[in-house]
Write an enzyme that holds these catalytic residues in place. Structure first.
Site, PDB file in Angstrom:
ATOM      1  N   CYS A  88      22.033  32.922  53.531  1.00 54.76           N
ATOM      2  CA  CYS A  88      20.663  32.938  54.045  1.00 54.76           C
ATOM      3  C   CYS A  88      19.694  32.726  52.889  1.00 54.76           C
ATOM      4  CB  CYS A  88      20.392  34.284  54.726  1.00 54.76           C
ATOM      5  SG  CYS A  88      18.738  34.430  55.397  1.00 54.76           S
ATOM      6  N   HIS A 130      21.998  31.727  63.630  1.00 55.06           N
ATOM      7  CA  HIS A 130      21.388  32.385  62.465  1.00 55.06           C
ATOM      8  C   HIS A 130      19.862  32.253  62.505  1.00 55.06           C
ATOM      9  CE1 HIS A 130      21.417  33.641  58.152  1.00 55.06           C
ATOM     10  NE2 HIS A 130      20.277  32.954  58.159  1.00 55.06           N
ATOM     11  N   GLU A 131      19.372  31.045  62.752  1.00 53.54           N
ATOM     12  CA  GLU A 131      17.922  30.815  62.744  1.00 53.54           C
ATOM     13  C   GLU A 131      17.243  31.482  63.943  1.00 53.54           C
ATOM     14  OE1 GLU A 131      16.655  29.832  60.000  1.00 53.54           O
ATOM     15  OE2 GLU A 131      18.603  29.225  59.208  1.00 53.54           O
ATOM     16  N   HIS A 134      16.614  34.963  63.167  1.00 53.15           N
ATOM     17  CA  HIS A 134      15.374  35.140  62.383  1.00 53.15           C
ATOM     18  C   HIS A 134      14.154  35.230  63.296  1.00 53.15           C
ATOM     19  CE1 HIS A 134      16.389  35.061  58.174  1.00 53.15           C
ATOM     20  NE2 HIS A 134      17.129  33.979  58.315  1.00 53.15           N
TER      21      HIS A 134
END
Length: 180
Positions: A88, A130-131, A134
């Site tokens: 990350c 993953h994004e 966020h």
């Protein structure tokens, strides 16, 4: 214009990003600045707006074919399992072996305002998950459990201390932790 990437400990990374209601010039400018930041990172595959301090649901990525962006993305289907090293830009230098769904179907909005769906597999699927994490204020550490989380946190603190002392450079250092 490139932005500083926010790193672990910055409260903006733990806050849920707001939905984008209107794709206007501000959003297009944000996407351009996110691409500049991603390119300047030197090793990132993707970037979510909160990583540059903007609480909007926007993600940009570049897996080598062409740089792309999606607004208000969500995973609507997932299937399978895949273990792979995950890093990350907001937790620089640390890569952790993580289990995530192997395939995902992502739905969002293009910069033209059209609803789009993307079927993603393996690395691209992991990148979206993953994004999108966020965008919901979820970091890589939040996906780890027990001893793996403790070890990852300890290793990240060590990387940060060494970087602060000047004994190492944060990038392109790669400290890898396996699944326990």
């Amino acid at each position: 214009m490139s932005h500083k990437i926010r790193t672990y400990g910055d409260p903006v990374l733990k806050t849920k990003a707001g939905v984008v209601d209107n794709i206007d010039g501000k959003v297009i400018r944000l996407v351009d600045e996110m691409f500049d930041t991603l390119i300047d990172s030197g090793n990132g595959l993707a970037l979510a707006a909160p990583q540059i301090g903007v609480q909007k649901q926007v993600v940009v990525w570049d897996l080598g074919d062409e740089p792309l962006a999606i607004v208000n993305p969500e995973v609507v289907e997932s299937d399978g399992e895949w273990v792979f090293d995950e890093g990350c830009l907001s937790i620089p230098g640390l890569y952790v072996e993580m289990l995530r769904p192997k395939k995902v179907l992502v739905r969002g909005v293009s910069l033209d305002g059209e609803i789009i769906e993307i079927e993603a597999d393996e690395l691209e699927a992991r990148m979206f998950q993953h994004e999108i994490d966020h965008l919901h204020g979820v970091l890589m550490f939040d996906r780890l459990e027990g001893d793996q989380r403790k070890e990852a946190m300890r290793e990240y603190r060590r990387i940060e201390e060494q970087a602060a002392e000047g004994t190492i450079e944060r990038q392109p250092l790669r400290r890898r932790l396996g699944l326990s």
